[in-house]
Design an enzyme around this catalytic site. Sequence first.
Site, PDB file in Angstrom:
ATOM      1  CG  ASP A  73      22.473 -38.712 -21.181  1.00 18.20           C
ATOM      2  OD1 ASP A  73      23.450 -38.028 -20.840  1.00 18.20           O
ATOM      3  OD2 ASP A  73      21.665 -38.342 -22.047  1.00 18.20           O
TER       4      ASP A  73
ATOM      5  CG  ASP B 232      18.642 -37.310 -24.293  1.00 24.47           C
ATOM      6  OD1 ASP B 232      18.184 -36.172 -24.521  1.00 24.47           O
ATOM      7  OD2 ASP B 232      19.793 -37.514 -23.870  1.00 24.47           O
ATOM      8  CB  ILE B 233      19.733 -35.642 -28.956  1.00 20.95           C
ATOM      9  CG1 ILE B 233      18.494 -35.769 -29.850  1.00 20.95           C
ATOM     10  CG2 ILE B 233      20.961 -35.329 -29.813  1.00 20.95           C
ATOM     11  CD1 ILE B 233      18.175 -34.539 -30.670  1.00 20.95           C
TER      12      ILE B 233
ATOM     13  CE  LYS C 157      14.406 -34.791 -22.896  1.00 18.56           C
ATOM     14  NZ  LYS C 157      15.625 -35.601 -23.059  1.00 18.56           N
TER      15      LYS C 157
END
Length: 259
Positions: A209, A10-11, A186
């Site tokens: 997260d 994830d970013i 996702k």
Amino acid sequence: MTQKSIIFFDIDGTLLNHDKKLPTSTKEAIFKLKESGHTVAIATGRAPFMFEDLREELGIHTYVSYNGQYVVLDGEVLDTNPLNIPALEKLTEVALQNNHPVVFMDHEDMKANVPEHSFIKESIDSLKISHFPAHDPHYYKGRDLYQSLLFCTEGEERQYEQVFNEFDIIRWHPVAVDILPKGGSKAKGIEKIVQKLGILEDNLYAFGDGLNDIEMLSTVKNSVAMGNAEEPVKAVAKYVTKSVEDDGIVDGLKLVGLL
């Protein structure tokens, strides 16, 4: 480890810290993974145009964007899952009546249905990106859209959830929610890539997260929640690492044996 793996990150809150900066330790770890022959990929709720610089900096060409609705493998589009446009048009009509702005998003750009609104500025500014939606109330016409943003305070999205079954509505900011195709995630985007590459589940890893990472982390066998993740996210992950601010990516990669 002889078997090569694919690792999805994830970013926001995972690769990038809360100041939207890439920690030096994280960047070094990514390049170590690549040097070892592993595939490094991104799985994010962001639009592709919102993380071009990050992909370039890390040399990443495989990603799941828009929470699974726009999937790219080695720089080529592998799978798309666009929004139901007639339903989106109806939702927008209701939103206008409620003074709730909407932003329409395809793979190249995003446009707002109102000229300006404080909620749009507040939430988009929090991403610290160079793109800001210009005004085009008809941007949804004649193109595929993969996500929309609806701007409303917490709890106000329930009225849309009750009526528009074509969508999943996920809050990502106190004044903004994502509008996504029903059932898109996702996890499903990752599945498309894994099937194409023939990756075994033992060699699949994911770090995240946010609440939009729950399905990904509960589906991927080797899942890692960041220390700064919300409790429901940590609850579904196989491992919990340190915070993104505390070299959490490096710690997590050591936990799973990749570093």
